[in-house]
Design a protein around this motif. Structure first.
Motif, mmCIF file in Angstrom:
data_model
loop_
_atom_site.group_PDB
_atom_site.id
_atom_site.type_symbol
_atom_site.label_atom_id
_atom_site.label_comp_id
_atom_site.label_asym_id
_atom_site.label_seq_id
_atom_site.Cartn_x
_atom_site.Cartn_y
_atom_site.Cartn_z
ATOM 1 N N GLY A 44 -3.017 -6.328 9.691
ATOM 2 C CA GLY A 44 -2.700 -5.964 8.319
ATOM 3 C C GLY A 44 -3.391 -4.685 7.858
ATOM 4 N N LEU A 45 -4.286 -4.151 8.717
ATOM 5 C CA LEU A 45 -4.981 -2.893 8.413
ATOM 6 C C LEU A 45 -5.756 -2.963 7.112
ATOM 7 C CD1 LEU A 45 -2.250 -0.318 9.457
ATOM 8 C CD2 LEU A 45 -4.145 -1.190 10.815
ATOM 9 N N ASP A 46 -6.138 -4.171 6.731
ATOM 10 C CA ASP A 46 -6.896 -4.363 5.509
ATOM 11 C C ASP A 46 -8.203 -3.581 5.608
ATOM 12 O OD1 ASP A 46 -7.205 -5.351 3.060
ATOM 13 O OD2 ASP A 46 -7.641 -7.415 3.661
ATOM 14 N N HIS A 64 2.025 3.714 -6.016
ATOM 15 C CA HIS A 64 0.896 2.788 -6.071
ATOM 16 C C HIS A 64 0.207 2.718 -4.716
ATOM 17 C CE1 HIS A 64 -1.108 -1.187 -7.119
ATOM 18 N NE2 HIS A 64 -1.429 -0.383 -8.109
ATOM 19 N N GLY A 65 -0.376 3.852 -4.314
ATOM 20 C CA GLY A 65 -1.148 3.869 -3.072
ATOM 21 C C GLY A 65 -0.319 3.520 -1.845
ATOM 22 N N LEU A 66 -1.000 3.056 -0.819
ATOM 23 C CA LEU A 66 -0.329 2.781 0.457
ATOM 24 C C LEU A 66 0.109 1.328 0.557
ATOM 25 C CD1 LEU A 66 -2.003 4.730 3.336
ATOM 26 C CD2 LEU A 66 -0.021 5.259 1.953
ATOM 27 N N ASN A 67 0.988 0.904 -0.339
ATOM 28 C CA ASN A 67 1.596 -0.408 -0.167
ATOM 29 C C ASN A 67 2.459 -0.389 1.091
ATOM 30 O OD1 ASN A 67 4.410 0.514 -1.089
ATOM 31 N ND2 ASN A 67 2.950 1.284 -2.593
ATOM 32 N N ALA A 68 2.967 -1.550 1.511
ATOM 33 C CA ALA A 68 3.659 -1.638 2.808
ATOM 34 C C ALA A 68 4.862 -0.707 2.913
ATOM 35 C CB ALA A 68 4.078 -3.089 3.075
ATOM 36 N N PHE A 96 3.708 2.941 3.174
ATOM 37 C CA PHE A 96 3.124 3.169 4.495
ATOM 38 C C PHE A 96 4.218 3.248 5.557
ATOM 39 C CE2 PHE A 96 0.835 1.297 8.289
ATOM 40 C CZ PHE A 96 0.240 2.490 8.639
ATOM 41 N N THR A 97 5.254 2.417 5.425
ATOM 42 C CA THR A 97 6.385 2.499 6.358
ATOM 43 C C THR A 97 7.016 3.888 6.297
ATOM 44 O OG1 THR A 97 6.874 0.154 6.082
ATOM 45 C CG2 THR A 97 8.609 1.500 7.018
ATOM 46 N N THR A 138 11.629 -2.532 3.785
ATOM 47 C CA THR A 138 10.308 -3.152 3.658
ATOM 48 C C THR A 138 10.141 -3.794 2.284
ATOM 49 O OG1 THR A 138 9.494 -1.313 4.993
ATOM 50 C CG2 THR A 138 7.843 -2.753 4.016
ATOM 51 N N LEU A 158 7.240 -10.758 0.019
ATOM 52 C CA LEU A 158 5.809 -10.536 -0.173
ATOM 53 C C LEU A 158 5.533 -9.198 -0.841
ATOM 54 C CD1 LEU A 158 4.047 -11.830 3.054
ATOM 55 C CD2 LEU A 158 4.562 -13.004 0.920
ATOM 56 N N HIS A 159 6.533 -8.332 -0.918
ATOM 57 C CA HIS A 159 6.316 -7.001 -1.465
ATOM 58 C C HIS A 159 7.081 -6.800 -2.762
ATOM 59 C CE1 HIS A 159 5.912 -2.871 -2.151
ATOM 60 N NE2 HIS A 159 6.029 -2.398 -0.939
ATOM 61 N N ARG A 190 -3.066 -8.767 -5.802
ATOM 62 C CA ARG A 190 -4.066 -8.793 -4.737
ATOM 63 C C ARG A 190 -5.027 -7.601 -4.744
ATOM 64 N NH1 ARG A 190 -2.872 -6.082 0.033
ATOM 65 N NH2 ARG A 190 -3.920 -7.585 1.354
ATOM 66 N N VAL A 191 -4.594 -6.491 -5.317
ATOM 67 C CA VAL A 191 -5.473 -5.316 -5.291
ATOM 68 C C VAL A 191 -6.440 -5.291 -6.484
ATOM 69 C CG1 VAL A 191 -5.542 -2.803 -5.363
ATOM 70 C CG2 VAL A 191 -3.821 -3.949 -3.972
#
Lengths: 376, 478
Positions: free
Chosen positions: A9-11, A183-187, A190-191, A212, A217-218, A258-259
């Motif tokens: 998940g690269l958390d 909003h930043g590097l959401n999934a 990032f894709t 994505t 979940l997104h 979550r953030v």
């Protein structure tokens, strides 16, 4: 491989430097292109926000006019795309799948998508047309052609409904689009960056990002949140509604992120926008406000050490339904906004590119020897 | 080991657990679901390899029959997808664009939401989309898929509408099995990220094709065939390779991101070329010549280079030998890789972990909003620095204190028109590409703009050259 640590998940892994948005989850702040989200969302037209993300500065009046006209001229979709959307609607394919199909198909008649800035503008311009055309087919109506004299947000409402939108509705949509634009590097973002890291094109990045975002979940669940709010409104007793849910051990939709460990700053912006949109004394909105109060109190009783506030989905549902966006189009409308963030990130990735190529940790068998088919 | 704070290539991070393949880039080994690639490619058909990837074991005789039948029954594409293929062909879209758009629309014909079934469906239709596009592109009617043929044989049939030659099928099948799976390459990772949100396999496959399209992965094929042909015809392979090397910034077919030694798949493909392709032995000999000569040359010219041949160098002679048109090399690779892509997507769905990395914000802070009519004209902003601190000014001056950067500014100033990357590189004395890119990046935005038509000085960059670099100093530079 040795020397690598597993981060599913690269958390907590930082994979890019960005000038586009800055999230402070602890403080509950979000800056977009340097501006606090509340300031940007309520001051800018959507075109201004897109220019800011693409060019890293605000446009002058002349530049803004030219940029608006350029976007407006890129809205049309071809007959093929219409055919795909017509079929998607008649087979009741969900709106996000239709959008993915439409975006990929639109690349075939977009002309030169090799020029990244033009491709970025084309993607942003064409998303509303695809979503609205699909929706009109879904309603067994003919699509409404885009109007070049209308701004991005106004034209979207026009294509969905076929009627001239009110200024209040346009401002409501515009504030929404600005609020969730990046909003930043959401999934999904990032894709998009991963796709162009191979030097692929921006339309492919957009198509992949839509695919994505459509995951539950997104993309979140503003549609179900609206259904919940309507049910609450009908029941007339928000407190009872919340107690029942919590006693049954269910999650309440529209709360927590979550953030952010404190309230998502976007929720406040959308709450204010919704308040401004709804007339004083609107019954439904009164219920929404009452429900929020009751739910926050009861949730904190329920879990005293973990404060849950309304999130973006909560007021997205209230605001978008108010301005006349059907709930089936909530996630596609989110995509319409976020497409600008995706494209800005893709341009940023291109300008200082590293191929994204992680490794995996092999946990399977190692020394198998081949068994012929007849002996298995 | 503590994780690196910043890793844009993710080269030091294991982003997933997998049972699908194990790559050892140092030793040049690849194991696919437990089997060394040499063994798998020598023994398995494509359907067998797919079953292995999907089910984590080899199929029995009956299972394999059932699996083949299931795939074969899923090959048809919808009218609307066919019409997209035609539009793509009529509009001269690239094969990969057609595959991407066709896959994206594949959901239309899909009557299941089951990921495993969707995975098989995606693998089954990919060759049909490519072949349908290709037939239209040739001005011919598509050849409908045939259920009596295996996956690979049917692909050749749909491309040519002729009964496929047995050796060609074997050669192409070896290719399919060999490249089906290869760890967390960028397209595969993109597919995993897509389904990490619990999205679907059609979206994942579409995203992977969109990623695979990038030149970094598959753009070298045409150049490689040219090189092989030139070397075959030339007396002095070194001389013609040297020409390529000095011309281009990157030598086609070289620079593998993972392997520090020979790619283990190279030998497998070379053997298949020798066995199944007419005059295959001569062709692999040419590849060896190119491989050796280019490696030596690269070492001599760029001593710090660890560039190893990429698989494309071995793929080109095999695919052209079994009759795949060169325009379809990349798409054929995508069709073969589809097995690994969807297997990874299924594995990701099982592990159910959202991919959500972080970014470091490096933009401006706390701008205050200016109404549109109070904004300055373009160019004035270029000297604007976040905040009023003198540190920012001194950083700007530090940026300019590097002679290589001044050299770049001068080159752009002299050109007086936007300049292509390669031209700019040639105009400066910085030999190392990495260093060149680094310095260019430092100048970018404030002093140099990366525009549609090339690199150019910004107004600020121009002013710097005009005010800081005097005529006397210019003479010194010359």
């Amino acid at each position: 491989m040795s020397g690598t640590e597993l981060h599913r998940g690269l958390d907590g892994i930082t994979v890019a430097e960005t000038r586009l948005s800055d999230i402070d989850g602890e403080a509950g702040t979000l800056h977009i292109g340097g501006f606090p989200v509340d300031e940007l969302a309520t001051s800018a037209t959507f075109e201004e926000t897109v220019f800011l993300l693409f060019e890293d500065r605000l446009p002058s009046a002349d530049e803004l006019d030219a940029f608006r006209a350029d976007l407006a001229a890129r809205r049309e979709i071809g007959e093929d795309v219409h055919a795909i959307l017509r079929q998607a609607a008649s087979e009741e394919v969900p709106a996000m799948d239709a959008l993915r199909m439409g975006v990929a198909a639109a690349s075939l008649d977009a002309g030169d998508t090799e020029r990244p800035r033009e491709a970025a503008r084309r993607v942003v311009a064409v998303f509303p047309t695809i979503v609205a055309a699909y929706w009109r087919y879904r309603q067994n109506e003919e699509p409404v052609a885009p109007r070049e004299d209308l701004r991005h947000a106004a034209n979207y409402l026009w294509m969905v409904s076929g009627t001239e939108p009110t200024d209040a509705a346009v401002r409501g949509v515009e504030t929404y689009l600005n609020t969730v634009v990046d909003h930043g590097l959401n999934a999904s973002t990032f894709t998009a960056r991963t796709v162009v890291s191979t030097e692929s094109d921006l339309v492919s990045a957009a198509t992949a990002a839509v695919g994505t975002l459509k995951g539950p979940l997104h993309g979140g669940a503003p549609g179900p949140v609206l259904e919940m709010l309507e049910a609450v409104h009908e029941s007339g007793d928000p407190e009872e509604f919340v107690r029942e849910r919590l006693d049954a051990g269910e999650r309440l939709m529209g709360f927590g992120h979550r953030v952010y460990s404190v309230r998502d700053p976007r929720a406040a912006v959308l709450a204010t926008a919704a308040e401004q949109f709804y007339d004083d004394g609107d019954d439904f909105f009164e219920t929404v406000r009452r429900f929020e109060e009751v739910a926050v109190d009861l949730l904190s009783e329920h879990k005293p050490d973990h404060r849950l506030d309304t999130n973006v989905e909560f007021y997205t549902a209230a605001l978008l339904s108010g301005v006349g966006i059907p709930k089936e189009l909530f996630t596609p409308t989110f995509a319409i906004a976020r497409s600008a963030g995706w494209m800005a990130h893709a341009l940023e990735q291109r300008s200082d590119n590293r191929l994204v190529r992680p490794v995996s940790r092999y946990v399977g068998e190692t020394d198998c020897s081949w068994t012929p088919l007849s002996e298995r | 080991m503590t994780p690196p704070a910043f890793d844009p290539a993710l080269s030091s991070v294991a982003a997933a657990r997998t049972t699908l393949s194990d790559l050892d880039g140092e030793r040049g080994e690849l194991v696919v679901v437990g089997y060394p690639i040499e063994e798998l490619a020598a023994n398995a058909g494509y359907e067998e390899a797919l079953f292995l990837l999907f089910e984590d074991r080899l199929p029995t005789d009956e299972e394999l029959d059932a699996f083949r039948g299931d795939l074969a029954a899923r090959r048809d594409i919808d009218d609307s997808v066919r019409s997209l293929c035609r539009t793509a062909a009529d509009g001269d879209a690239a094969p990969m664009d057609a595959l991407e758009a066709g896959l994206a629309a594949t959901g239309l014909a899909l009557e299941t939401a089951d990921p495993a079934e969707t995975a098989r469906h995606v693998v089954a239709v990919a060759p049909t989309i490519v072949a349908t596009y290709w037939r239209y592109r040739q001005g011919k009617q598509p050849a409908p898929p045939r259920e009596d043929l295996g996956h690979v044989a049917n692909y050749l049939w749909m491309l040519t509408r002729a009964e496929p030659d047995e050796d060609a099928v074997r050669g192409l099948e070896t290719f399919f099995v060999t490249v089906a799976e290869h760890g967390l390459n960028t397209p595969t990772f993109a597919a995993r990220t897509v389904v990490s949100t619990e999205s679907d396999l059609v979206s994942a496959a579409t995203a992977a094709v969109g990623t695979l399209k990038g030149d970094r992965h598959s753009g070298d094929f045409a150049a490689i065939l040219d090189i092989l042909r030139t070397v075959e015809e030339a007396d002095d392979p070194d001389a013609c390779l040297r020409e390529y090397l000095t011309e281009g910034e990157r030598f086609p077919g070289f620079g593998h991101p993972v392997y520090r030694t020979r790619d283990p798949r190279a030998a497998v493909l070379a053997t298949a070329t020798e066995r199944y392709v007419e005059a295959g032995t001569d062709r692999t000999a040419t590849v060896r010549t190119v491989e050796d000569a280019a490696t030596d040359l690269l070492r001599a010219e760029r001593p710090d280079s660890t560039a190893r041949p990429t698989l494309e160098l071995y793929i080109a002679p095999l695919l052209s030998g079994v009759g795949i048109p060169r325009d379809l090399f990349a798409a054929t690779f995508a069709v073969a890789r589809m097995g690994g892509i969807v297997a990874h997507a299924l594995e990701q769905l099982d592990s159910g972990r959202l991919v959500r990395p972080s970014a470091r914000y490096v933009g401006s802070q706390a701008d205050s909003w200016l109404p549109v009519d109070e904004r300055a004209a373009v160019g004035d902003e270029l000297f604007r620095q976040p905040g009023d601190s003198l540190e920012a000014v001194s950083e700007t001056l530090a940026t300019l204190s590097e002679p290589s950067r001044l050299e770049m500014l001068l080159a752009l100033f002299d050109a007086d028109a936007p300049v292509a990357y390669s031209t700019l590189r040639a105009a400066t004395s910085i030999e190392d590409k990495g260093r060149f890119n680094y310095h260019l990046r430092q100048l970018q935005d404030y002093f140099v703009a990366d525009r549609e038509d090339g690199y150019a000085l910004t107004d600020a960059g121009r002013r710097v050259v005009e005010t800081v670099v005097t005529d006397d100093q210019l003479l010194d530079v010359e």
